[in-house]
Scaffold this motif. Structure first.
Motif, mmCIF file in Angstrom:
data_model
loop_
_atom_site.group_PDB
_atom_site.id
_atom_site.type_symbol
_atom_site.label_atom_id
_atom_site.label_comp_id
_atom_site.label_asym_id
_atom_site.label_seq_id
_atom_site.Cartn_x
_atom_site.Cartn_y
_atom_site.Cartn_z
ATOM 1 N N ASN A 1 -0.258 11.958 7.908
ATOM 2 C CA ASN A 1 0.680 12.921 7.359
ATOM 3 C C ASN A 1 -0.072 13.979 6.541
ATOM 4 N N ASP A 2 -1.169 13.585 5.926
ATOM 5 C CA ASP A 2 -1.965 14.468 5.076
ATOM 6 C C ASP A 2 -3.397 14.419 5.595
ATOM 7 N N LYS A 3 -3.823 15.442 6.290
ATOM 8 C CA LYS A 3 -5.132 15.433 6.940
ATOM 9 C C LYS A 3 -6.302 15.590 5.972
ATOM 10 N N SER A 4 -6.047 15.795 4.701
ATOM 11 C CA SER A 4 -7.146 15.882 3.743
ATOM 12 C C SER A 4 -7.653 14.496 3.342
ATOM 13 N N PHE A 5 -6.967 13.441 3.818
ATOM 14 C CA PHE A 5 -7.376 12.052 3.580
ATOM 15 C C PHE A 5 -7.703 11.763 2.112
ATOM 16 N N TYR B 1 0.831 -1.203 0.000
ATOM 17 C CA TYR B 1 0.000 0.000 0.000
ATOM 18 C C TYR B 1 0.868 1.257 0.000
ATOM 19 N N ASN B 2 1.924 1.234 -0.780
ATOM 20 C CA ASN B 2 2.863 2.360 -0.777
ATOM 21 C C ASN B 2 2.205 3.662 -1.225
ATOM 22 N N TYR B 3 1.149 3.590 -2.015
ATOM 23 C CA TYR B 3 0.448 4.799 -2.439
ATOM 24 C C TYR B 3 -0.234 5.498 -1.248
ATOM 25 N N ILE B 4 -0.494 4.758 -0.175
ATOM 26 C CA ILE B 4 -1.060 5.347 1.037
ATOM 27 C C ILE B 4 0.053 5.789 1.978
ATOM 28 N N PHE B 5 1.024 4.897 2.202
ATOM 29 C CA PHE B 5 2.045 5.158 3.210
ATOM 30 C C PHE B 5 3.174 6.050 2.725
ATOM 31 N N VAL C 1 -7.745 7.433 2.028
ATOM 32 C CA VAL C 1 -8.490 6.638 2.992
ATOM 33 C C VAL C 1 -8.617 7.424 4.298
ATOM 34 N N ASN C 2 -9.755 7.273 4.999
ATOM 35 C CA ASN C 2 -9.914 7.947 6.290
ATOM 36 C C ASN C 2 -9.467 7.022 7.422
ATOM 37 N N MET D 1 -8.526 3.086 7.391
ATOM 38 C CA MET D 1 -7.200 2.607 7.773
ATOM 39 C C MET D 1 -7.332 1.489 8.802
ATOM 40 N N ALA D 2 -8.231 1.646 9.771
ATOM 41 C CA ALA D 2 -8.452 0.605 10.778
ATOM 42 C C ALA D 2 -8.912 -0.690 10.110
ATOM 43 N N GLU D 3 -9.820 -0.586 9.164
ATOM 44 C CA GLU D 3 -10.305 -1.770 8.446
ATOM 45 C C GLU D 3 -9.183 -2.442 7.664
ATOM 46 N N LEU D 4 -8.355 -1.651 7.013
ATOM 47 C CA LEU D 4 -7.231 -2.195 6.253
ATOM 48 C C LEU D 4 -6.283 -2.955 7.185
ATOM 49 N N LEU D 5 -5.956 -2.373 8.324
ATOM 50 C CA LEU D 5 -5.026 -3.012 9.254
ATOM 51 C C LEU D 5 -5.615 -4.293 9.843
#
Length: 120
Positions: free
Chosen positions: A85-89, A27-31, A92-93, A97-101
């Motif tokens: 890092n980017d609060k505009s999400f 998920y490098n596009y997120i992290f 993913v919100n 993120m919790a669901e992904l983890l």
């Protein structure tokens, strides 16, 4: 205001770290843009806590165990943090993120806390 996600898991911290590395890669596009994921840390058992002499260190380490138990995760072995890092999400919100983890680490293996206070 900072937005942090703290996750406690039943996974050994070395195993967790290897899984976090895979998640960051997959998920490098997120992290790489929206979230920062930190290294895994160990949660000590009660027996291990008894061996700590320094009261400050003992308090800090014991807090990890107590927080995980307070929110329903018995036998926590590790934890890690994720910061926004980017609060505009843009991708993913925090709930996403919790669901992904949970999906990646196993729903029964993890609890996810928003700012260390709210179970999400």
């Amino acid at each position: 205001m900072a937005i942090d996600i703290t996750c406690y898991t039943k996974l050994d911290h070395n195993l967790l770290q290897s899984k976090l590395d895979v998640i960051k890669s997959n998920y490098n596009y997120i992290f790489n843009h929206s979230y920062l994921i930190y290294t895994a840390n160990e949660v000590l058992t009660r027996q291990q806590l008894e061996l700590i002499v320094d009261p400050v260190e003992k308090y800090q380490k014991e807090s990890d165990l107590l927080i995980s138990e307070e929110f329903g995760l018995k036998d926590a072995r590790s934890y890690f943090m994720v910061s926004v890092n980017d609060k505009s999400f843009p991708k993913v919100n925090t709930t996403g993120m919790a669901e992904l983890l949970r999906k990646e680490l196993g729903e029964k293996n993890i609890i996810v806390l928003l700012n260390g206070e709210t179970l999400i």
